[in-house]
Scaffold this motif. Structure first.
Motif, PDB file in Angstrom:
ATOM      1  N   ASP A 100       2.560   7.699   5.619  1.00 17.88           N
ATOM      2  CA  ASP A 100       1.328   8.535   5.748  1.00 17.88           C
ATOM      3  C   ASP A 100       1.668   9.662   6.753  1.00 17.88           C
ATOM      4  OD1 ASP A 100       1.583   7.626   8.348  1.00 17.88           O
ATOM      5  OD2 ASP A 100      -0.209   6.336   8.399  1.00 17.88           O
ATOM      6  N   GLY A 101       2.793  10.139   6.983  1.00 20.69           N
ATOM      7  CA  GLY A 101       3.052  11.267   7.913  1.00 20.69           C
ATOM      8  C   GLY A 101       2.950  11.082   9.190  1.00 20.69           C
ATOM      9  N   ALA A 102       2.479   9.799   9.744  1.00 22.30           N
ATOM     10  CA  ALA A 102       2.295   9.434  11.106  1.00 22.30           C
ATOM     11  C   ALA A 102       2.767   8.374  11.647  1.00 22.30           C
ATOM     12  CB  ALA A 102       0.767   9.475  11.460  1.00 22.30           C
ATOM     13  N   GLY A 103       3.972   8.020  10.706  1.00 18.40           N
ATOM     14  CA  GLY A 103       4.743   6.848  11.322  1.00 18.40           C
ATOM     15  C   GLY A 103       4.603   5.783  10.522  1.00 18.40           C
ATOM     16  N   GLY A 104       3.389   5.586   9.961  1.00 12.74           N
ATOM     17  CA  GLY A 104       2.744   4.486   9.182  1.00 12.74           C
ATOM     18  C   GLY A 104       3.063   4.432   7.533  1.00 12.74           C
ATOM     19  N   ARG A 106       1.136   3.960   3.946  1.00 13.07           N
ATOM     20  CA  ARG A 106      -0.291   3.524   3.170  1.00 13.07           C
ATOM     21  C   ARG A 106       0.040   2.845   1.979  1.00 13.07           C
ATOM     22  NH1 ARG A 106      -2.301   9.161   2.039  1.00 13.07           N
ATOM     23  NH2 ARG A 106      -2.711   8.988   4.306  1.00 13.07           N
TER      24      ARG A 106
END
Length: 144
Positions: A100-104, A106
């Motif tokens: 997701d681009g924030a370390g998570g 999706r």
């Protein structure tokens, strides 16, 4: 086999690859499949007949259907008795994970068209075809 798309949705690339084609006037199909008020039986028959005419004029012998549950049996029957086999799209759900681009991560569900399902053989549903050696296959109505 060519399959006319009698749903409100545009055919997917997978469906097109499996023979689905769009009607000439998709907006008319959407209009006939959209109910803004609860319909009476006469309204459902009128719309089913209009959709059947469109299918016949297209030269289709198979039509992919999908509509309000209260309308599908009426539409299926009118198509079938006019020589058009109603089918439903069959899809399989695949889960895809993307960063997701924030370390998570999706998770996304992707539906893939994998074939068609044919429903009741309307032309064959007569009393004699609903019996089995051990009794009725379907619950008979009184008087059957």
């Amino acid at each position: 086999m060519p399959v006319l798309n009698l749903t409100q949705h545009t055919a997917t690339l997978d469906q097109i690859a499996n023979g689905v084609f769009e009607p000439e006037d998709k907006d008319e199909i959407r209009r006939l499949l959209t109910f803004d008020e609860p319909p009476d039986f006469a309204e459902m028959v009128s719309r089913a007949l209009a959709l059947t005419r469109i299918a016949k004029q297209s030269g289709a012998t198979t039509a992919m259907v999908g509509s309000a549950p209260f309308f599908t049996a009426c539409l299926e029957w009118h198509l079938a008795v006019n020589g058009i086999t109603p089918v439903y799209a069959f899809t399989q759900r695949h889960t895809v994970e993307e960063p997701d681009g924030a370390g998570g991560v999706r998770k996304i569900a992707v539906f893939r068209h994998t074939g068609f399902v044919t429903t009741a053989p309307w032309g064959e549903l007569h009393r004699e075809n609903c019996m089995h050696a051990n009794g009725p296959l379907l619950s008979p109505l009184e008087g059957w």
